[in-house]
Scaffold this motif. Sequence first.
Motif, PDB file in Angstrom:
ATOM      1  N   PRO A 147      14.583  36.926  43.825  1.00  0.00           N
ATOM      2  CA  PRO A 147      14.963  35.804  42.703  1.00  0.00           C
ATOM      3  C   PRO A 147      14.171  36.178  41.530  1.00  0.00           C
ATOM      4  O   PRO A 147      13.360  36.782  41.491  1.00  0.00           O
ATOM      5  CB  PRO A 147      14.461  34.617  43.361  1.00  0.00           C
ATOM      6  CG  PRO A 147      14.090  34.814  44.770  1.00  0.00           C
ATOM      7  CD  PRO A 147      13.953  36.387  45.125  1.00  0.00           C
ATOM      8  N   PRO A 148      14.899  35.766  40.406  1.00  0.00           N
ATOM      9  CA  PRO A 148      14.269  35.945  38.887  1.00  0.00           C
ATOM     10  C   PRO A 148      12.840  35.720  39.002  1.00  0.00           C
ATOM     11  O   PRO A 148      12.266  34.637  39.497  1.00  0.00           O
ATOM     12  CB  PRO A 148      15.077  35.091  38.095  1.00  0.00           C
ATOM     13  CG  PRO A 148      16.330  34.548  38.777  1.00  0.00           C
ATOM     14  CD  PRO A 148      15.983  34.905  40.258  1.00  0.00           C
ATOM     15  N   GLN A 165       9.425  34.324  37.906  1.00  0.00           N
ATOM     16  CA  GLN A 165       9.355  33.240  36.863  1.00  0.00           C
ATOM     17  C   GLN A 165       8.043  33.512  35.714  1.00  0.00           C
ATOM     18  O   GLN A 165       8.080  32.878  34.827  1.00  0.00           O
ATOM     19  CB  GLN A 165       8.678  32.113  37.859  1.00  0.00           C
ATOM     20  CG  GLN A 165       9.920  31.578  38.826  1.00  0.00           C
ATOM     21  CD  GLN A 165      11.154  31.177  38.072  1.00  0.00           C
ATOM     22  OE1 GLN A 165      10.971  30.318  37.126  1.00  0.00           O
ATOM     23  NE2 GLN A 165      12.365  31.634  38.496  1.00  0.00           N
ATOM     24  N   TYR A 170      16.331  46.229  34.116  1.00  0.00           N
ATOM     25  CA  TYR A 170      15.892  45.755  32.735  1.00  0.00           C
ATOM     26  C   TYR A 170      14.704  46.627  32.387  1.00  0.00           C
ATOM     27  O   TYR A 170      14.620  47.092  31.104  1.00  0.00           O
ATOM     28  CB  TYR A 170      15.659  44.488  32.815  1.00  0.00           C
ATOM     29  CG  TYR A 170      15.045  43.842  31.224  1.00  0.00           C
ATOM     30  CD1 TYR A 170      16.098  43.608  30.431  1.00  0.00           C
ATOM     31  CD2 TYR A 170      13.999  43.527  31.126  1.00  0.00           C
ATOM     32  CE1 TYR A 170      15.855  43.084  29.135  1.00  0.00           C
ATOM     33  CE2 TYR A 170      13.656  43.327  29.791  1.00  0.00           C
ATOM     34  CZ  TYR A 170      14.527  42.823  28.651  1.00  0.00           C
ATOM     35  OH  TYR A 170      14.101  42.471  27.519  1.00  0.00           O
ATOM     36  N   THR A 216      13.076  34.062  32.852  1.00  0.00           N
ATOM     37  CA  THR A 216      13.965  33.696  34.065  1.00  0.00           C
ATOM     38  C   THR A 216      15.345  34.085  33.953  1.00  0.00           C
ATOM     39  O   THR A 216      16.070  34.221  34.826  1.00  0.00           O
ATOM     40  CB  THR A 216      13.992  32.311  33.933  1.00  0.00           C
ATOM     41  OG1 THR A 216      14.106  31.727  32.537  1.00  0.00           O
ATOM     42  CG2 THR A 216      12.553  31.720  34.332  1.00  0.00           C
ATOM     43  N   ASP A 217      15.704  34.676  32.826  1.00  0.00           N
ATOM     44  CA  ASP A 217      17.120  35.338  32.467  1.00  0.00           C
ATOM     45  C   ASP A 217      17.545  36.895  32.925  1.00  0.00           C
ATOM     46  O   ASP A 217      18.444  37.226  33.039  1.00  0.00           O
ATOM     47  CB  ASP A 217      17.523  35.265  30.962  1.00  0.00           C
ATOM     48  CG  ASP A 217      17.721  33.843  30.546  1.00  0.00           C
ATOM     49  OD1 ASP A 217      17.817  32.989  31.111  1.00  0.00           O
ATOM     50  OD2 ASP A 217      18.012  33.725  29.235  1.00  0.00           O
ATOM     51  N   ILE A 218      16.230  37.497  33.277  1.00  0.00           N
ATOM     52  CA  ILE A 218      16.297  38.762  33.746  1.00  0.00           C
ATOM     53  C   ILE A 218      16.663  38.705  35.395  1.00  0.00           C
ATOM     54  O   ILE A 218      16.055  38.324  36.350  1.00  0.00           O
ATOM     55  CB  ILE A 218      14.875  39.506  33.634  1.00  0.00           C
ATOM     56  CG1 ILE A 218      14.835  39.446  32.136  1.00  0.00           C
ATOM     57  CG2 ILE A 218      14.971  40.914  34.061  1.00  0.00           C
ATOM     58  CD1 ILE A 218      13.271  39.973  31.857  1.00  0.00           C
ATOM     59  N   ARG A 219      17.879  39.088  35.583  1.00  0.00           N
ATOM     60  CA  ARG A 219      18.581  39.127  37.047  1.00  0.00           C
ATOM     61  C   ARG A 219      18.090  40.230  37.756  1.00  0.00           C
ATOM     62  O   ARG A 219      17.637  40.169  39.299  1.00  0.00           O
ATOM     63  CB  ARG A 219      20.060  39.012  36.982  1.00  0.00           C
ATOM     64  CG  ARG A 219      20.530  37.738  36.391  1.00  0.00           C
ATOM     65  CD  ARG A 219      21.205  36.998  37.310  1.00  0.00           C
ATOM     66  NE  ARG A 219      21.766  35.629  36.583  1.00  0.00           N
ATOM     67  CZ  ARG A 219      21.282  34.390  36.268  1.00  0.00           C
ATOM     68  NH1 ARG A 219      20.343  34.180  36.877  1.00  0.00           N
ATOM     69  NH2 ARG A 219      21.771  33.521  35.818  1.00  0.00           N
ATOM     70  N   GLU A 220      18.069  41.381  37.113  1.00  0.00           N
ATOM     71  CA  GLU A 220      17.592  42.585  37.795  1.00  0.00           C
ATOM     72  C   GLU A 220      16.251  43.176  37.054  1.00  0.00           C
ATOM     73  O   GLU A 220      16.616  44.104  36.246  1.00  0.00           O
ATOM     74  CB  GLU A 220      18.633  43.614  37.791  1.00  0.00           C
ATOM     75  CG  GLU A 220      19.891  43.245  38.500  1.00  0.00           C
ATOM     76  CD  GLU A 220      19.717  43.404  39.951  1.00  0.00           C
ATOM     77  OE1 GLU A 220      18.874  44.135  40.404  1.00  0.00           O
ATOM     78  OE2 GLU A 220      20.342  42.436  40.648  1.00  0.00           O
TER      79      GLU A 220
END
Length: 170
Positions: A7-8, A10, A64, A56-60
């Motif tokens: 999960p992203p 934190q 990235y 928190t917007d970084i999914r991968e």
Amino acid sequence: MFEAAPPPTQSFPDLYREHRGWLEGWLRRRMGNAWDAADLSQDTFLRVMASAQPLTDIREPRAYLLTVGKRLLSNLHQRRSLEKAYLEALVHLPEQHAPSPEQRWLLLETLQALDQLLDGLKPVVRKAFLLSQLEGLSYAEIASRLGVCERSVKRYMAQAYEHCLLAELQ
């Protein structure tokens, strides 16, 4: 190619702790040098920390970090290439005209700043701008060198000036 991401992340410390070793290893394999890889890894995380994008917007996270790391690696190669060309040009100067170490450093920093400023321009636009500004060629001379019409050179110069002005506003 990439493992399934957790999960992203934190927090920045979590992102750093979970992915620093992986990124540094990837960079070390590309560079063949652990010291440069460690520096570039740190620079990558500094860029991420300074970024306006919330973590928190970084999914991968690995994708990235890899994108940022590749850009920094490309910049490093470009900088080293520029340094090499500059040092090779200095070898051909007569000793009495050779700049002092302090002047060399300032010139190299200026060249790198100019290179970064012009980054993003099409190669032909960049070349036209440099021929005008560094060699003092007229638009007709630039057109002849580039094998284009003078009107194209005017358009290239307008694009280059606009690019420089927009860069200064940022």
